[in-house]
Every structure is written in structure tokens, then in C-alpha cells.
Design a protein around this motif. Structure first.
Motif, PDB file in Angstrom:
ATOM      1  N   ARG A 104       0.730  -1.213   0.030  1.00  0.00           N
ATOM      2  CA  ARG A 104      -0.186   0.011   0.155  1.00  0.00           C
ATOM      3  C   ARG A 104       0.990   1.295   0.113  1.00  0.00           C
ATOM      4  NH1 ARG A 104      -1.856   3.332   3.950  1.00  0.00           N
ATOM      5  NH2 ARG A 104      -3.617   4.255   3.771  1.00  0.00           N
ATOM      6  N   GLN A 105       0.636   2.249  -0.710  1.00  0.00           N
ATOM      7  CA  GLN A 105       1.199   3.443  -0.725  1.00  0.00           C
ATOM      8  C   GLN A 105       0.794   4.336   0.155  1.00  0.00           C
ATOM      9  OE1 GLN A 105       3.678   3.643  -3.267  1.00  0.00           O
ATOM     10  NE2 GLN A 105       4.509   5.682  -2.613  1.00  0.00           N
ATOM     11  N   GLU A 106       1.964   4.878   0.874  1.00  0.00           N
ATOM     12  CA  GLU A 106       1.704   5.609   2.014  1.00  0.00           C
ATOM     13  C   GLU A 106       1.364   7.018   1.434  1.00  0.00           C
ATOM     14  OE1 GLU A 106       3.954   6.293   6.217  1.00  0.00           O
ATOM     15  OE2 GLU A 106       5.125   6.670   4.501  1.00  0.00           O
ATOM     16  N   SER A 107       0.110   7.749   2.142  1.00  0.00           N
ATOM     17  CA  SER A 107       0.010   9.059   1.537  1.00  0.00           C
ATOM     18  C   SER A 107       1.065  10.032   2.134  1.00  0.00           C
ATOM     19  CB  SER A 107      -1.322   9.262   1.944  1.00  0.00           C
ATOM     20  OG  SER A 107      -1.620   9.447   3.267  1.00  0.00           O
ATOM     21  N   LYS A 108       0.965  11.302   1.691  1.00  0.00           N
ATOM     22  CA  LYS A 108       1.877  12.485   2.163  1.00  0.00           C
ATOM     23  C   LYS A 108       1.386  12.534   3.408  1.00  0.00           C
ATOM     24  CE  LYS A 108       2.787  14.792  -2.185  1.00  0.00           C
ATOM     25  NZ  LYS A 108       2.994  15.914  -3.176  1.00  0.00           N
ATOM     26  N   GLU A 109       0.255  12.767   3.863  1.00  0.00           N
ATOM     27  CA  GLU A 109      -0.239  12.910   5.168  1.00  0.00           C
ATOM     28  C   GLU A 109       0.239  11.819   6.194  1.00  0.00           C
ATOM     29  OE1 GLU A 109      -2.292  12.868   2.560  1.00  0.00           O
ATOM     30  OE2 GLU A 109      -2.425  15.136   2.075  1.00  0.00           O
ATOM     31  N   GLU A 110      -0.216  10.719   5.703  1.00  0.00           N
ATOM     32  CA  GLU A 110       0.447   9.740   6.618  1.00  0.00           C
ATOM     33  C   GLU A 110       2.045   9.736   6.962  1.00  0.00           C
ATOM     34  OE1 GLU A 110      -2.990   6.081   5.493  1.00  0.00           O
ATOM     35  OE2 GLU A 110      -0.917   6.430   4.334  1.00  0.00           O
ATOM     36  N   LYS A 111       2.735   9.902   5.779  1.00  0.00           N
ATOM     37  CA  LYS A 111       4.287  10.214   6.074  1.00  0.00           C
ATOM     38  C   LYS A 111       4.451  11.159   7.025  1.00  0.00           C
ATOM     39  CE  LYS A 111       8.510  10.434   3.475  1.00  0.00           C
ATOM     40  NZ  LYS A 111       8.949  10.828   2.399  1.00  0.00           N
ATOM     41  N   LEU A 112       3.757  12.145   6.983  1.00  0.00           N
ATOM     42  CA  LEU A 112       4.003  13.534   7.747  1.00  0.00           C
ATOM     43  C   LEU A 112       3.821  13.147   9.294  1.00  0.00           C
ATOM     44  CD1 LEU A 112       4.762  16.430   8.180  1.00  0.00           C
ATOM     45  CD2 LEU A 112       2.689  17.289   7.627  1.00  0.00           C
ATOM     46  N   PHE A 113       2.621  12.461   9.355  1.00  0.00           N
ATOM     47  CA  PHE A 113       2.084  12.094  10.717  1.00  0.00           C
ATOM     48  C   PHE A 113       3.207  11.075  11.305  1.00  0.00           C
ATOM     49  CE2 PHE A 113      -0.749  10.544  14.007  1.00  0.00           C
ATOM     50  CZ  PHE A 113      -1.232  11.643  14.649  1.00  0.00           C
ATOM     51  N   ARG A 114       3.614  10.237  10.676  1.00  0.00           N
ATOM     52  CA  ARG A 114       4.772   9.443  11.241  1.00  0.00           C
ATOM     53  C   ARG A 114       5.797   9.993  11.614  1.00  0.00           C
ATOM     54  NH1 ARG A 114       8.476   6.928   8.509  1.00  0.00           N
ATOM     55  NH2 ARG A 114       7.591   7.255   6.235  1.00  0.00           N
ATOM     56  N   GLU A 115       6.534  11.187  10.820  1.00  0.00           N
ATOM     57  CA  GLU A 115       7.568  11.615  11.041  1.00  0.00           C
ATOM     58  C   GLU A 115       7.030  12.569  12.486  1.00  0.00           C
ATOM     59  OE1 GLU A 115       8.339  13.968   7.534  1.00  0.00           O
ATOM     60  OE2 GLU A 115       9.273  12.127   6.584  1.00  0.00           O
ATOM     61  N   LYS A 116       6.213  13.102  12.620  1.00  0.00           N
ATOM     62  CA  LYS A 116       5.753  13.967  13.844  1.00  0.00           C
ATOM     63  C   LYS A 116       5.714  13.216  15.072  1.00  0.00           C
ATOM     64  CE  LYS A 116       5.793  17.900  11.883  1.00  0.00           C
ATOM     65  NZ  LYS A 116       6.754  18.871  12.045  1.00  0.00           N
ATOM     66  N   TYR A 117       5.291  11.804  14.790  1.00  0.00           N
ATOM     67  CA  TYR A 117       4.998  10.946  15.948  1.00  0.00           C
ATOM     68  C   TYR A 117       6.614  10.708  16.409  1.00  0.00           C
ATOM     69  CZ  TYR A 117       3.923   6.712  18.567  1.00  0.00           C
ATOM     70  OH  TYR A 117       3.780   5.905  19.488  1.00  0.00           O
TER      71      TYR A 117
ATOM     72  N   PRO B 181      -6.283  10.934  13.179  1.00  0.00           N
ATOM     73  CA  PRO B 181      -6.632  10.683  14.663  1.00  0.00           C
ATOM     74  C   PRO B 181      -5.539  10.753  15.568  1.00  0.00           C
ATOM     75  CG  PRO B 181      -6.806   8.689  13.652  1.00  0.00           C
ATOM     76  CD  PRO B 181      -6.669   9.561  12.542  1.00  0.00           C
ATOM     77  N   PRO B 182      -5.794  11.021  16.966  1.00  0.00           N
ATOM     78  CA  PRO B 182      -4.580  11.089  17.965  1.00  0.00           C
ATOM     79  C   PRO B 182      -3.932   9.740  17.895  1.00  0.00           C
ATOM     80  CG  PRO B 182      -6.824  11.980  18.884  1.00  0.00           C
ATOM     81  CD  PRO B 182      -7.165  11.320  17.603  1.00  0.00           C
ATOM     82  N   GLN B 183      -2.714   9.861  18.296  1.00  0.00           N
ATOM     83  CA  GLN B 183      -1.763   8.641  18.242  1.00  0.00           C
ATOM     84  C   GLN B 183      -1.091   8.989  19.737  1.00  0.00           C
ATOM     85  OE1 GLN B 183      -1.368   6.069  16.071  1.00  0.00           O
ATOM     86  NE2 GLN B 183      -3.032   7.085  14.874  1.00  0.00           N
ATOM     87  N   ILE B 184      -1.104   7.562  20.608  1.00  0.00           N
ATOM     88  CA  ILE B 184      -0.853   7.403  21.754  1.00  0.00           C
ATOM     89  C   ILE B 184       0.690   6.934  21.849  1.00  0.00           C
ATOM     90  CG2 ILE B 184      -0.834   6.416  23.810  1.00  0.00           C
ATOM     91  CD1 ILE B 184      -4.056   7.174  23.952  1.00  0.00           C
ATOM     92  N   GLY B 185       1.496   7.281  22.691  1.00  0.00           N
ATOM     93  CA  GLY B 185       3.114   6.652  22.792  1.00  0.00           C
ATOM     94  C   GLY B 185       3.514   6.801  24.234  1.00  0.00           C
ATOM     95  N   ILE B 186       4.630   6.042  24.176  1.00  0.00           N
ATOM     96  CA  ILE B 186       5.339   6.019  25.537  1.00  0.00           C
ATOM     97  C   ILE B 186       6.804   6.108  25.238  1.00  0.00           C
ATOM     98  CG2 ILE B 186       3.589   4.466  26.542  1.00  0.00           C
ATOM     99  CD1 ILE B 186       5.433   2.328  26.405  1.00  0.00           C
ATOM    100  N   VAL B 187       7.520   6.510  26.470  1.00  0.00           N
ATOM    101  CA  VAL B 187       8.828   6.753  26.761  1.00  0.00           C
ATOM    102  C   VAL B 187       9.319   5.904  27.729  1.00  0.00           C
ATOM    103  CG1 VAL B 187      10.635   8.206  26.963  1.00  0.00           C
ATOM    104  CG2 VAL B 187       8.826   9.063  25.638  1.00  0.00           C
ATOM    105  N   ASN B 188       9.639   4.637  27.571  1.00  0.00           N
ATOM    106  CA  ASN B 188      10.261   3.825  28.334  1.00  0.00           C
ATOM    107  C   ASN B 188      11.675   3.288  28.228  1.00  0.00           C
ATOM    108  OD1 ASN B 188       9.060   2.223  26.486  1.00  0.00           O
ATOM    109  ND2 ASN B 188       8.331   0.523  27.528  1.00  0.00           N
ATOM    110  N   ARG B 189      12.559   4.049  28.194  1.00  0.00           N
ATOM    111  CA  ARG B 189      13.871   3.790  28.030  1.00  0.00           C
ATOM    112  C   ARG B 189      14.557   2.514  28.709  1.00  0.00           C
ATOM    113  NH1 ARG B 189      15.755   9.815  28.701  1.00  0.00           N
ATOM    114  NH2 ARG B 189      14.428   9.255  30.373  1.00  0.00           N
TER     115      ARG B 189
END
Length: 377
Positions: free
Chosen positions: A146-159, A189-197
């Protein structure tokens, strides 16, 4: 039995150097043949792969004791070579193995039996470690990418940018969760993440101290490690439960370019669990990794092991503990990232142990079992 009835090979051994004062070893025909001293002819150098100064490790499949007793014909003394000596013990029941290694300042012995594969009991409540229902395989059907859209690529980079922004605000041994949003309506949509080094340690004593502080599983160092392997590092992996509703209710936070914002919060220390830790040993580019985790699930399947049609799986009984042994040296098309994998459990304390070697490792089956046995209580 008189000397006139001994073969030339047996006479050589009998009349050899007795200065080592080794205990008597009962040897019958099949064992004599297995070590190159049977009817196939005497070998001047029966163990040609050994070099001077190396410890001699010999592993032979043994016959049942009763059968050995009936077939016992002679008693021999073997000549000691250098400082190393290996003794063959004809005492184990069918399918078992015995390894005895003697060296300067070290005596190590491991006995084990090979059993057919079966699920491993991991908890007193009946939780089990099993192999997955089916082996992994490569599908002949090609799945279109599946080809990643520009919006999806940008959001991944921002994540990724959001993670780094939160991480900079934390001190060592602090942990956080965050939510990334696009401020304008209609975005991703909002994306949740954690920092657990992961907590890394270059010396074993520092690892032990932190494991004690955070009540993490504390791995003792192996009693046996093959020659050339040295301690590389230890680690403790923190983890915590994400409270999604509380995170989504957060406002404010760090503003990122492009109309993005990351809201975050530091997680309190009493909400962090330290249920995973490990040790690694290296020899050049090859590695032995040993890890332990505290099991949260106590019933059903607590661990599912991936395998392929090329993976050898069997159970091993060593030091009174049963483990699952996996040999993936014949990788085939699917790479699992290891040559050997051994899994065993401590049901009383709900601990699950895992040992792996890198694919290029030259260790033998006996050596990795020996390492694992040296970790067991």
C-alpha cells in the motif's frame, strides 16, 4: 581378564601413565568403538580437533545401566593429557547424556536427557509455553504494498518528533506517556505513545544494584560460559499500563511545526513495573543472550514459540528442570534471528527464562545446554 586377552589398543591404555590417579572407568565395546579405540583400528590421535591447552569436553550417548552391567567386560585406565581429562560414565538411562569437564581451578559436570517435545509448564496455576500451532512459512501470494500518503508520512515523522521532544524533558530513570494530535479538525486521529527507555549496564554489579532497587528479576551470571565469551552488558526493561482516557483528556503540551501538538505526562514511579531483564556475552561478533521475565498471566498459554519446518524442537531434562530446546541452524528462507533457543521456567516464582545465540555462533548443542543448566537453581 589376563593381558593376553586384551587388544593392542586396550593394552596401550592399561600400561599407560597412571600418575593422574583417575578413577576407574567401565568401558564396553560400543563405547570403545565410539571413541576410535574399538575394532575399527587404533587411532594415533583419537581427538584430532583438540589443541594443546584446550579443555576436553566429551559427550557420548549412554546405554541403560542394567545393559552396561551385563555387557561389562573390562576395566581400563585412561592416560591424562596435559591438565585436561574427560571421563566417560556408563551410568545414565536410555537417551541420557553426561558431560564432565576438568580444568585448572574448574570442575563442571552436566547430565541431561533428550525427550520428545511437549508444552512446558510455566506456572503453578497451569500456564504453559507452547510452540505455535503452525510453522511459519512464506506465502506464494504476493501482497501488494500500500502506498503511504503524504499526510500519513508526515504524521509518522511527527510521531517520532513527539517522542524525542518528550524524551528531552525527562531525567534518567523517568518515564512518560504522550498523545500526538493535529490541531486542525479533519486531520489524522490522535496517536498515543510512551517513553520507557531501557536501562543498560556495562558492569554486572550495577545491574544487580538496580535490579534490587526496582525489584526486577535478578539474573545470576552463568556458572559456565564457553572459552572466549565475556560479559558484554546487562539490561532492565521498564513498562507500564497506558491510561488512554486520561491521556486523551490532556490539553496543552509541546507545539510542533505544521499544526501539531503533543500532550504528555510523567508516569509515577509506583506505576512502573520492571518485569524484564537480561544479560549478554560476546565473543567477537557472536553473542549469547539470556533474559528473564516475570509472568503476568498465570493460566492458559503464557508464551507461544515461533518455529519453521526447519526448526528442530525437543525437550531437555537438565538439573531436574525441563526446558524446550530449539535448533534453527538450518535457517532456510525464514530467518528467526538465532541459531539456538532454550526456554525454561520457574513455576514457583512465575519466572520464564530465555537463552539465544546469534545465527553465526559456533557453539554446540551441549555447550548451550551447559550454559542454561548453570543458570538454574
Amino acid at each position: 581378564m589376563g593381558q593376553d586377552k586384551l587388544t593392542p589398543e586396550e593394552l596401550f591404555l592399561k600400561e599407560g601413565d597412571h600418575s593422574a590417579k583417575l578413577p576407574l572407568v567401565d568401558v564396553h565395546d560400543s563405547v570403545m568403538e565410539a571413541i576410535g579405540l574399538g575394532y575399527c583400528g587404533f587411532a594415533a590421535d583419537p581427538v584430532p580437533h583438540l589443541k594443546e591447552g584446550n579443555t576436553l569436553d566429551i559427550m557420548h550417548k549412554m546405554e541403560p545401566e542394567a545393559r552396561a552391567e551385563r555387557r561389562r567386560k573390562r576395566t581400563l585406565r585412561r592416560r591424562a593429557g596435559g591438565w585436561a581429562a574427560a571421563l566417560i560414565l556408563v551410568v545414565l538411562v536410555g537417551g541420557g547424556y553426561s558431560l564432565l569437564v576438568e580444568g585448572p581451578g574448574q570442575t563442571a559436570k552436566i547430565q541431561y536427557e533428550v525427550l520428545p517435545y511437549e508444552p512446558l509448564l510455566a506456572t503453578e496455576e497451569g500456564g504453559k509455553v507452547v510452540r505455535s500451532n503452525k510453522p511459519l512459512f512464506l506465502s506464494a501470494e504476493k501482497i501488494p504494498q500500500r502506498q503511504e500518503s503524504k499526510e500519513e508520512k508526515l504524521f509518522r515523522e511527527k510521531y517520532s518528533e513527539a517522542y524525542k521532544a518528550v524524551e528531552k524533558l525527562l531525567l534518567p530513570e523517568e518515564f512518560a506517556s504522550y498523545v500526538l494530535r493535529k490541531e486542525k479538525a479533519g486531520g489524522e486521529p490522535p496517536q498515543i505513545g510512551i517513553v520507557n527507555r531501557m536501562m543498560l549496564f556495562n558492569d554486572y554489579s550495577s545491574y544487580v544494584a538496580k535490579a534490587k532497587k526496582y525489584t526486577a528479576p535478578n539474573l545470576k551470571q552463568p556458572e559456565y560460559m564457553p572459552e572466549g565469551y565475556v560479559f558484554d552488558q546487562a539490561w532492565i526493561q521498564p513498562d507500564f499500563e497506558i491510561k488512554e482516557k486520561e491521556l486523551l483528556a490532556l490539553t496543552g503540551g509541546i507545539k510542533l511545526e505544521g499544526g501539531y501538538r503533543v500532550s504528555w505526562r510523567k508516569e509515577p514511579l509506583d506505576s512502573i513495573n520492571f518485569d524484564n531483564s537480561g544479560l549478554s556475552y560476546k565473543k567477537g561478533q557472536t553473542m549469547v543472550s539470556i533474559s528473564v521475565k516475570r509472568l503476568k498471566e498465570k493460566t492458559g498459554i503464557v508464551e507461544s514459540l515461533l518455529w519453521t519446518k526447519n526448526t528442530i524442537m525437543e525437550n531437555i531434562l537438565a538439573n531436574g528442570t525441563q526446558l524446550i530446546y530449539m535448533d534453527h541452524s538450518k535457517n532456510g528462507e525464514i530467518k528467526l534471528g538465532y541459531k539456538y533457543r532454550l526456554v525454561w521456567a520457574d513455576p514457583e516464582n512465575n519466572m520464564l527464562y530465555n537463552l539465544t545465540t546469534t545465527p553465526e555462533s559456533s557453539l554446540t548443542k551441549e555447550e548451550v545446554i551447559h550454559i542454561a543448566a548453570g543458570m538454574m537453581n
